[in-house]
Design a protein around this motif. Structure first.
Motif, PDB file in Angstrom:
ATOM      1  N   UNK A 134    -115.110   0.883  14.599  1.00  0.00           N
ATOM      2  CA  UNK A 134    -113.647   0.791  14.588  1.00  0.00           C
ATOM      3  C   UNK A 134    -113.118   0.306  15.924  1.00  0.00           C
ATOM      4  N   UNK A 135    -113.733   0.789  17.005  1.00  0.00           N
ATOM      5  CA  UNK A 135    -113.286   0.381  18.338  1.00  0.00           C
ATOM      6  C   UNK A 135    -113.506  -1.110  18.550  1.00  0.00           C
ATOM      7  N   UNK A 136    -114.720  -1.577  18.232  1.00  0.00           N
ATOM      8  CA  UNK A 136    -115.044  -2.988  18.409  1.00  0.00           C
ATOM      9  C   UNK A 136    -114.219  -3.847  17.459  1.00  0.00           C
ATOM     10  N   UNK A 137    -114.105  -3.392  16.211  1.00  0.00           N
ATOM     11  CA  UNK A 137    -113.353  -4.169  15.226  1.00  0.00           C
ATOM     12  C   UNK A 137    -111.897  -4.343  15.602  1.00  0.00           C
ATOM     13  N   UNK A 138    -111.277  -3.248  16.068  1.00  0.00           N
ATOM     14  CA  UNK A 138    -109.859  -3.343  16.454  1.00  0.00           C
ATOM     15  C   UNK A 138    -109.670  -4.249  17.661  1.00  0.00           C
ATOM     16  N   UNK A 139    -110.635  -4.225  18.590  1.00  0.00           N
ATOM     17  CA  UNK A 139    -110.536  -5.091  19.769  1.00  0.00           C
ATOM     18  C   UNK A 139    -110.672  -6.561  19.395  1.00  0.00           C
ATOM     19  N   UNK A 140    -111.534  -6.845  18.421  1.00  0.00           N
ATOM     20  CA  UNK A 140    -111.778  -8.231  18.031  1.00  0.00           C
ATOM     21  C   UNK A 140    -110.572  -8.842  17.322  1.00  0.00           C
ATOM     22  N   UNK A 141    -109.859  -8.047  16.495  1.00  0.00           N
ATOM     23  CA  UNK A 141    -108.764  -8.611  15.697  1.00  0.00           C
ATOM     24  C   UNK A 141    -107.460  -8.742  16.480  1.00  0.00           C
ATOM     25  N   UNK A 142    -107.427  -8.228  17.722  1.00  0.00           N
ATOM     26  CA  UNK A 142    -106.187  -8.313  18.494  1.00  0.00           C
ATOM     27  C   UNK A 142    -105.722  -9.753  18.659  1.00  0.00           C
ATOM     28  N   UNK A 143    -106.654 -10.645  19.015  1.00  0.00           N
ATOM     29  CA  UNK A 143    -106.267 -12.042  19.232  1.00  0.00           C
ATOM     30  C   UNK A 143    -105.762 -12.669  17.943  1.00  0.00           C
ATOM     31  N   UNK A 144    -106.390 -12.356  16.816  1.00  0.00           N
ATOM     32  CA  UNK A 144    -105.949 -12.921  15.547  1.00  0.00           C
ATOM     33  C   UNK A 144    -104.570 -12.457  15.132  1.00  0.00           C
ATOM     34  N   UNK A 145    -104.214 -11.235  15.510  1.00  0.00           N
ATOM     35  CA  UNK A 145    -102.914 -10.677  15.111  1.00  0.00           C
ATOM     36  C   UNK A 145    -101.804 -11.108  16.059  1.00  0.00           C
ATOM     37  N   UNK A 146    -102.036 -10.975  17.355  1.00  0.00           N
ATOM     38  CA  UNK A 146    -100.945 -11.123  18.313  1.00  0.00           C
ATOM     39  C   UNK A 146    -100.845 -12.510  18.935  1.00  0.00           C
ATOM     40  N   UNK A 147    -101.843 -13.377  18.732  1.00  0.00           N
ATOM     41  CA  UNK A 147    -101.738 -14.728  19.280  1.00  0.00           C
ATOM     42  C   UNK A 147    -100.855 -15.618  18.414  1.00  0.00           C
ATOM     43  N   UNK A 148    -100.704 -15.273  17.157  1.00  0.00           N
ATOM     44  CA  UNK A 148     -99.881 -16.063  16.247  1.00  0.00           C
ATOM     45  C   UNK A 148     -98.477 -15.507  16.113  1.00  0.00           C
ATOM     46  N   UNK A 149     -97.664 -16.130  15.225  1.00  0.00           N
ATOM     47  CA  UNK A 149     -96.304 -15.649  15.013  1.00  0.00           C
ATOM     48  C   UNK A 149     -96.317 -14.265  14.368  1.00  0.00           C
ATOM     49  N   UNK A 150     -95.336 -13.414  14.625  1.00  0.00           N
ATOM     50  CA  UNK A 150     -94.130 -13.702  15.424  1.00  0.00           C
ATOM     51  C   UNK A 150     -94.273 -13.403  16.916  1.00  0.00           C
ATOM     52  N   UNK A 151     -95.444 -12.874  17.355  1.00  0.00           N
ATOM     53  CA  UNK A 151     -95.552 -12.436  18.750  1.00  0.00           C
ATOM     54  C   UNK A 151     -95.883 -13.592  19.687  1.00  0.00           C
TER      55      UNK A 151
END
Length: 386
Positions: free
Chosen positions: A326-343
């Motif tokens: 869970x720790x590794x998975x959550x760290x990996x998806x950060x770029x996919x979530x927050x690099x795109x819109x709306x952030x």
């Protein structure tokens, strides 16, 4: 019959898995007073395991040397385990754009990194038991250096994938063997402070300010520094100590017998110069110092898998594996979530998301490190010395 078993257990003089740490251990008799003790405020602490008469025994090394070794290996853990895996986490989307590929493909490169780390684990355990920890630590860092050299050679997905796989082979040793090294060189009442960890959050900022290749360039500089320090100042800590000294491992300690041996050694030391000579600095640089266990390497390779047959061990592996996943998975998806819109966050901003775990981990490590050894001593005193 069940009550009889309970009565037998309650009458045990010494519960298996515990050690005598304090002179107040009434069931240790006078034997505990004849054993080696700590110094200063720990003068009432019975050293466990008991050090041998060999000056090359890691338990007999000066405290400053032990701290240097753990400091260098901790730097190796920060690099090979704490930075190696998350090296690209904050920059996945930007790297995908640079390599003109999709996000999933770039993330899979780090997936292969984790796969390599998992596959090398049984070999790390086997060879460290057979040949000692020093060659395993050195070879592991060499994997990181070689992998990083591949990654910084060219901006290409093929090079990136190869780099991440090779780098992955360096992780396992620094995730598992450092705890074993603490057990090699420290007594039981000194071990708690040395088993804490921190994390790294600067990779996103490096990518944002310096670019893709500098992630590998800076990582390589630190790896080479750590490798050189480890080669010069981290001798082999595995030591074949007589079983009677292993009061932290043996099921039934024969403290009276050990006390007699210690008394005899002290008496002989007054008139004899036959004690082993301490290894010189040059001798300590040897990468390979012999075979430490005669068993087949295949037995050691199978050992981790046989451990899975133990329900308690299996439960611990599943729980720790889920937490890490869970720790590794959550760290990996950060770029996919927050690099795109709306952030539309950049790599540096995404990297700052690691500030929370870093601060929390630092506070937890300081608190646990400060408290653990104190609690062990306090509980052992209340529990009659064990």
């Amino acid at each position: 019959m069940g009550l009889g078993v309970l009565e037998d257990r309650s009458s045990l003089q010494h519960v298996p898995g515990t050690v005598f740490l304090n002179d107040s251990a009434g069931d240790a008799g006078g034997a505990a007073h004849e054993l080696e003790h700590g110094s200063g405020k720990d003068a009432n602490i019975v050293l466990s395991p008991q050090p041998s008469e060999d000056p090359s025994d890691p338990l007999n090394w000066p405290m400053w040397q032990k701290e240097v070794i753990i400091g260098i290996l901790s730097l190796g853990a920060m690099l090979n385990a704490g930075t190696n895996g998350p090296l690209l986490n904050a920059s996945y989307l930007s790297i995908a754009e640079d390599l003109q590929t999709d996000l999933t493909t770039v993330v899979l490169a780090s997936g292969h990194n984790l796969l390599a780390a998992g596959c090398i684990g049984p070999f790390v355990a086997a060879f460290s038991r057979k040949l000692g920890k020093r060659p395993v630590f050195l070879v592991s860092t060499l994997f990181a250096i070689i992998g990083t050299a591949v990654g910084e050679a060219e901006v290409s997905y093929t090079y990136l994938l190869a780099a991440r796989i090779i780098q992955g082979f360096s992780t396992s040793a620094f995730e598992s063997l450092i705890v074993a090294t603490v057990g090699d060189i420290y007594f039981v009442h000194h071990r708690g402070l040395r088993t804490s960890s921190l994390a790294s959050i600067i990779c996103g900022l490096v990518f944002a300010d310096l670019g893709y290749l500098w992630l590998f360039h800076l990582f390589q500089i630190l790896l080479v520094i750590q490798f050189e320090a480890m080669f010069l100042f981290c001798p082999e800590t595995t030591y074949n100590r007589d079983s009677r000294y292993k009061t932290d491992e043996t099921k039934h300690e024969k403290l009276d017998e050990l006390a007699k041996v210690e008394m005899r050694h002290h008496e002989e030391a007054l008139t004899s110069s036959d004690l082993p000579k301490k290894k010189t600095f040059v001798q300590s640089l040897a990468v390979w110092t012999g075979v430490y266990l005669p068993d087949s390497i295949f037995k050691f390779l199978l050992g981790p898998f046989i451990t899975l047959l133990n329900p308690a061990a299996l439960y611990a592996i599943i729980v720790s594996g889920l937490l890490n996943s869970w720790y590794v998975g959550s760290a990996i998806i950060l770029a996919g979530i927050f690099a795109g819109p709306p952030w539309m966050y950049g790599p540096a901003s995404i990297g700052y998301f690691g500030a929370g775990p870093f601060i929390g981990g630092m506070i937890g490590s300081i608190f646990v490190g400060w408290l653990s050894d104190t609690v062990i001593k306090w509980i052992s005193k209340r529990n009659g010395g064990t």
